[in-house]
Design a protein around this motif. Structure first.
Motif, PDB file in Angstrom:
ATOM      1  N   LEU A  92       0.694  -1.237  -0.082  1.00 23.04           N
ATOM      2  CA  LEU A  92      -0.122  -0.104  -0.004  1.00 23.04           C
ATOM      3  C   LEU A  92       0.856   1.297  -0.087  1.00 23.04           C
ATOM      4  O   LEU A  92       0.408   2.231  -0.576  1.00 23.04           O
ATOM      5  N   ASP A  93       2.245   1.360   0.575  1.00 27.93           N
ATOM      6  CA  ASP A  93       3.001   2.474   0.756  1.00 27.93           C
ATOM      7  C   ASP A  93       3.411   2.525  -0.894  1.00 27.93           C
ATOM      8  O   ASP A  93       3.675   3.776  -1.000  1.00 27.93           O
ATOM      9  N   LYS A  94       3.633   1.516  -1.351  1.00 26.73           N
ATOM     10  CA  LYS A  94       4.458   1.595  -2.769  1.00 26.73           C
ATOM     11  C   LYS A  94       3.736   1.799  -4.067  1.00 26.73           C
ATOM     12  O   LYS A  94       4.100   2.168  -4.944  1.00 26.73           O
ATOM     13  N   CYS A  95       2.383   1.103  -3.800  1.00 26.01           N
ATOM     14  CA  CYS A  95       1.407   1.151  -5.121  1.00 26.01           C
ATOM     15  C   CYS A  95       0.259   1.823  -5.081  1.00 26.01           C
ATOM     16  O   CYS A  95      -0.398   2.088  -4.094  1.00 26.01           O
ATOM     17  N   THR A  96      -0.284   2.112  -6.338  1.00 26.71           N
ATOM     18  CA  THR A  96      -1.470   2.581  -6.361  1.00 26.71           C
ATOM     19  C   THR A  96      -2.345   1.811  -7.174  1.00 26.71           C
ATOM     20  O   THR A  96      -1.885   0.963  -7.947  1.00 26.71           O
ATOM     21  N   PHE A  97      -3.547   1.675  -6.667  1.00 19.76           N
ATOM     22  CA  PHE A  97      -4.286   0.672  -7.303  1.00 19.76           C
ATOM     23  C   PHE A  97      -5.733   1.354  -7.943  1.00 19.76           C
ATOM     24  O   PHE A  97      -6.193   2.305  -7.490  1.00 19.76           O
ATOM     25  N   THR A  98      -5.973   0.926  -9.284  1.00 18.57           N
ATOM     26  CA  THR A  98      -7.189   1.450  -9.892  1.00 18.57           C
ATOM     27  C   THR A  98      -7.706   0.411 -10.321  1.00 18.57           C
ATOM     28  O   THR A  98      -7.466  -0.874 -10.549  1.00 18.57           O
ATOM     29  N   TYR A  99      -9.238   0.618 -10.487  1.00 20.64           N
ATOM     30  CA  TYR A  99     -10.180  -0.401 -10.742  1.00 20.64           C
ATOM     31  C   TYR A  99     -10.991  -0.153 -11.916  1.00 20.64           C
ATOM     32  O   TYR A  99     -11.450   1.222 -12.202  1.00 20.64           O
ATOM     33  N   THR A 100     -11.554  -0.757 -12.669  1.00 20.18           N
ATOM     34  CA  THR A 100     -12.774  -0.668 -13.625  1.00 20.18           C
ATOM     35  C   THR A 100     -13.425  -2.150 -13.402  1.00 20.18           C
ATOM     36  O   THR A 100     -12.766  -3.094 -13.470  1.00 20.18           O
ATOM     37  N   ARG A 101     -14.856  -2.037 -13.806  1.00 20.01           N
ATOM     38  CA  ARG A 101     -15.383  -3.433 -14.020  1.00 20.01           C
ATOM     39  C   ARG A 101     -15.612  -3.950 -15.386  1.00 20.01           C
ATOM     40  O   ARG A 101     -15.888  -2.993 -16.371  1.00 20.01           O
ATOM     41  N   GLN A 102     -15.606  -5.368 -15.669  1.00 17.99           N
ATOM     42  CA  GLN A 102     -16.217  -5.741 -16.942  1.00 17.99           C
ATOM     43  C   GLN A 102     -17.607  -6.378 -16.582  1.00 17.99           C
ATOM     44  O   GLN A 102     -17.776  -7.279 -15.767  1.00 17.99           O
TER      45      GLN A 102
END
Ligand code: G1P
Length: 275
Positions: A92-102
């Motif tokens: 969580l410190d080092k990454c960004t999470f992005t999301y989209t739905r199928q």
């Protein structure tokens, strides 16, 4: 240059019912860590810091997993259990999470296409199918090996391994010419062929490096095997008009989409932890 990794994670995981009725298959734990976290750690090792996840209905546990859990963390603060969250905190410190739905299950090609809003069109990106759990004890992980290869060939790359001839029907299978040790120039790719129709026994496993021009190719690709839009068909087209590399990776791969492979992975990582 490859900073973004796409995780198609919208599938139902029917082979694990009833366990996957309400829980995403990507959250099944091998020992104490969910499958998708192994994938995220492999992507980080390869230099990625944006994890782009294609989710679907019923997959909210993935989003919650890659977030802070204040109540829980407050509860275990100062106890020996705190250590158990150190790996996820580091992520969580080092990454960004992005999301989209199928929204509809239209195949892996469609899922990857949906990812264009997350990975953009400017740079190559990686794809990890989390139920293929990979491990290399003698050096870099599979995705890192592929990222290194990308710097030489600058084209789409698929990870491959030899499988028994009677198992080719479970995989995308390539036909190619070996241009250096373990590296093949792809001439043809077939999604889940019958044994007698398979061009080889070199099967694609769930690691890809894709260049963004693949999105245009996917757009033109017609539904294939099982009426689904197959990334294998798009890559076959890409191989014919340009260049695709198949790479025989170093390390082990567990098919954690099957109960047998999942148990094998669990035993393997258990032994590893006890060493
Ligand atoms: C997908 C791909 C297939 C590939 C496999 C690797 O199939 O369509 O080409 O060989 O992943 O695990 P799936 O297993 O999702 O049916």
């Amino acid at each position: 240059m490859i900073k973004k990794c796409l995780f198609p994670a919208a599938g139902y995981g029917t082979r694990f019912l009833p366990a996957t009725k309400a829980m995403p298959k990507e959250m099944l734990p091998v020992l104490t860590k969910p499958l998708i976290q192994y994938g995220v750690e492999e992507a980080m090792e390869a230099g990625c810091d944006v994890m782009a996840i294609i989710t679907g209905r019923g997959k909210r546990a993935i989003t919650d997993h890659f977030d802070i859990s204040y109540e829980l963390e407050h509860q275990i603060q100062g106890s020996s259990k705190e250590e158990m969250l150190s790996e996820i905190r580091n992520i969580l410190d080092k990454c960004t999470f992005t999301y989209t739905r199928q929204n509809e299950m239209k195949g892996l090609g469609d899922a990857i296409y949906k990812g264009n809003v997350l990975v953009g069109f400017a740079n190559p990106f990686a794809v990890i199918l989390a139920d293929d759990l990979c491990y290399n004890s003698d050096g870099p992980g599979v995705l890192k090996q592929m990222v290194d290869l990308y710097s030489k060939y600058k084209c789409c790359i698929v990870a491959t391994m030899e499988v028994p001839h009677d198992e080719v029907h479970k995989y995308g299978v390539i036909e190619g010419r070996e241009i250096e040790d373990g590296v093949f120039m792809v001439d043809n790719m077939v999604e889940k062929p019958k044994t007698e129709d398979a061009p080889s026994n070199l099967a694609v496993i769930g690691r890809y490096i894709l260049t963004p021009d693949i999105f245009d190719v996917i757009k033109e690709t017609k539904p294939g095997k099982n009426g689904e839009l197959q990334i294998t068909d798009a890559l076959c087209e890409q191989a014919k008009k340009g260049m695709v590399i198949a790479y025989k990776f170093k390390g082990k791969r567990f098919d954690c989409g099957s109960v047998d492979g999942f148990v094998e992975a669990t035993n393997f990582f258990y032994q590893l932890e006890r060493q």
